[in-house]
Write a protein that holds these residues in place. Structure first.
Motif, PDB file in Angstrom:
ATOM      1  N   PRO A   1     -22.656 -14.946  -5.312  1.00 17.92           N
ATOM      2  CA  PRO A   1     -23.089 -14.898  -6.718  1.00 17.92           C
ATOM      3  C   PRO A   1     -22.719 -16.185  -7.443  1.00 17.92           C
ATOM      4  N   ILE A   2     -23.344 -17.273  -7.047  1.00 15.22           N
ATOM      5  CA  ILE A   2     -23.060 -18.589  -7.618  1.00 15.22           C
ATOM      6  C   ILE A   2     -24.265 -19.073  -8.410  1.00 15.22           C
ATOM      7  N   GLN A   3     -23.987 -19.583  -9.593  1.00 19.05           N
ATOM      8  CA  GLN A   3     -25.019 -20.206 -10.403  1.00 19.05           C
ATOM      9  C   GLN A   3     -24.724 -21.695 -10.504  1.00 19.05           C
ATOM     10  N   LEU A   4     -25.732 -22.507 -10.268  1.00 25.93           N
ATOM     11  CA  LEU A   4     -25.579 -23.956 -10.320  1.00 25.93           C
ATOM     12  C   LEU A   4     -26.205 -24.508 -11.590  1.00 25.93           C
ATOM     13  N   GLY A   5     -25.828 -25.717 -11.909  1.00 26.85           N
ATOM     14  CA  GLY A   5     -26.389 -26.374 -13.076  1.00 26.85           C
ATOM     15  C   GLY A   5     -26.024 -27.848 -13.089  1.00 26.85           C
ATOM     16  N   ILE A   6     -26.476 -28.514 -14.116  1.00 25.70           N
ATOM     17  CA  ILE A   6     -26.152 -29.926 -14.304  1.00 25.70           C
ATOM     18  C   ILE A   6     -25.681 -30.131 -15.736  1.00 25.70           C
ATOM     19  N   GLN A   7     -24.868 -31.154 -15.930  1.00 26.26           N
ATOM     20  CA  GLN A   7     -24.448 -31.497 -17.285  1.00 26.26           C
ATOM     21  C   GLN A   7     -24.677 -32.979 -17.543  1.00 26.26           C
TER      22      GLN A   7
ATOM     23  N   GLU B 158     -20.743 -22.114 -10.870  1.00 25.06           N
ATOM     24  CA  GLU B 158     -20.012 -20.964 -11.405  1.00 25.06           C
ATOM     25  C   GLU B 158     -20.090 -19.807 -10.427  1.00 25.06           C
ATOM     26  N   TYR B 159     -18.930 -19.240 -10.129  1.00 25.68           N
ATOM     27  CA  TYR B 159     -18.836 -18.066  -9.257  1.00 25.68           C
ATOM     28  C   TYR B 159     -18.487 -16.862 -10.140  1.00 25.68           C
ATOM     29  N   TYR B 160     -19.405 -15.895 -10.211  1.00 24.86           N
ATOM     30  CA  TYR B 160     -19.203 -14.729 -11.072  1.00 24.86           C
ATOM     31  C   TYR B 160     -18.427 -13.645 -10.321  1.00 24.86           C
ATOM     32  N   PHE B 161     -17.277 -13.264 -10.876  1.00 25.48           N
ATOM     33  CA  PHE B 161     -16.536 -12.134 -10.320  1.00 25.48           C
ATOM     34  C   PHE B 161     -16.705 -10.889 -11.177  1.00 25.48           C
ATOM     35  N   GLN B 162     -17.261 -11.035 -12.387  1.00 24.60           N
ATOM     36  CA  GLN B 162     -17.738  -9.931 -13.218  1.00 24.60           C
ATOM     37  C   GLN B 162     -18.932 -10.447 -14.009  1.00 24.60           C
ATOM     38  N   ASP B 163     -19.641  -9.536 -14.677  1.00 20.38           N
ATOM     39  CA  ASP B 163     -20.878  -9.935 -15.353  1.00 20.38           C
ATOM     40  C   ASP B 163     -20.681 -11.075 -16.342  1.00 20.38           C
TER      41      ASP B 163
END
Length: 250
Positions: A23-29, A60-65
């Motif tokens: 459950p990983i979300q990627l992005g750029i800054q 980002e690794y989500y461990f909860q919502d």
């Protein structure tokens, strides 16, 4: 390829692979920064702010919502700052090794007086690690807070000296021997996340980052004040940054 680039590239590849199964979300800054140096010596003052830029990958690794662990790789351009030595100093002998390489004629003790500003122009490869705490969604908006620690690896270090009689204000030269290779900092940020689709959101916010470690090596330094014996410049120069957080998560 320069060695300091290998770690960020390997990190990016591993995150991309992990995103397929976790459950990983990627992005750029692309975040503008305002950078300055501070010291623990009240006769050595911060003298101006540098405009910089953080460019990098967010993971980002989500461990909860609404809660996640965030990390990534940033290239921080335009970091550093300037330090002015007070006029009370009758001699300020620092950066001797870089100046020996640049100048054909070395400055005399009478030229190494106080009142000069030493400008540090630094670039870092940064690896942050922290938490992202989000609110529930209000329409398309969620608010967040991000406490974090950041490891910084100095990738480039150049300097210049203002108001010195022995060198031009605009002459820039390498000062790698005067700067420690690693920096560790803590930071806090907060802002808003705007959803533009089920998987994509825009990020905007404000952050502050403060260094723990002394960036200056103080190698072969000597400062003198009236009525005092010559002493090593043991002041601690720490990096501070104000960050306008801009990015995209997808």
């Amino acid at each position: 390829m320069k060695p300091y680039l290998l770690l960020p590239l390997a990190f990016v590849f591993s995150l991309t692979a992990a995103a397929q199964i976790n459950p990983i979300q990627l992005g750029i800054q692309l975040s503008p920064t305002f950078n300055y140096l501070t010291t623990d010596n009240n006769l050595i003052e911060s003298d101006g702010t540098k405009l910089g830029l953080k460019l990098g990958l967010i993971a980002e690794y989500y461990f909860q919502d609404n809660y996640s662990i965030h990390t990534g790789i940033n290239f921080h351009f335009g970091a550093g700052g300037a330090l002015r030595y007070d006029d009370q100093f009758t001699q300020v002998n620092i950066w001797s090794e870089p100046l020996n390489e640049v100048l054909t004629t070395q400055p005399t003790p009478g030229q190494l007086t106080g009142g000069s500003t030493y400008d540090y122009n630094l670039q870092f490869v940064e690896i942050p690690l922290g938490l992202t705490l989000r609110t529930r969604e209000f329409g398309y908006l969620r608010y967040f807070v991000q406490p974090a620690f950041t490891l910084g690896i100095v990738a480039s270090s150049k300097g210049s000296i203002e108001r010195a009689s022995y060198i031009d204000d605009n002459e820039s030269f390498k000062i790698g021997s005067e700067v420690n290779a690693l920096n560790l900092s803590w930071g806090i940020g907060g802002g808003v996340e705007y959803s533009i689709s089920t998987q994509t959101s825009l990020i905007g916010g404000l952050g502050f980052q403060s260094g723990f470690l002394d960036l200056t090596t103080d190698n072969d330094t000597q400062v003198t004040r009236p009525g005092r014996d010559p002493a090593e410049d043991d002041s601690k120069g720490r990096q501070q940054s104000i960050i306008i957080m801009l990015g995209v998560l997808f």
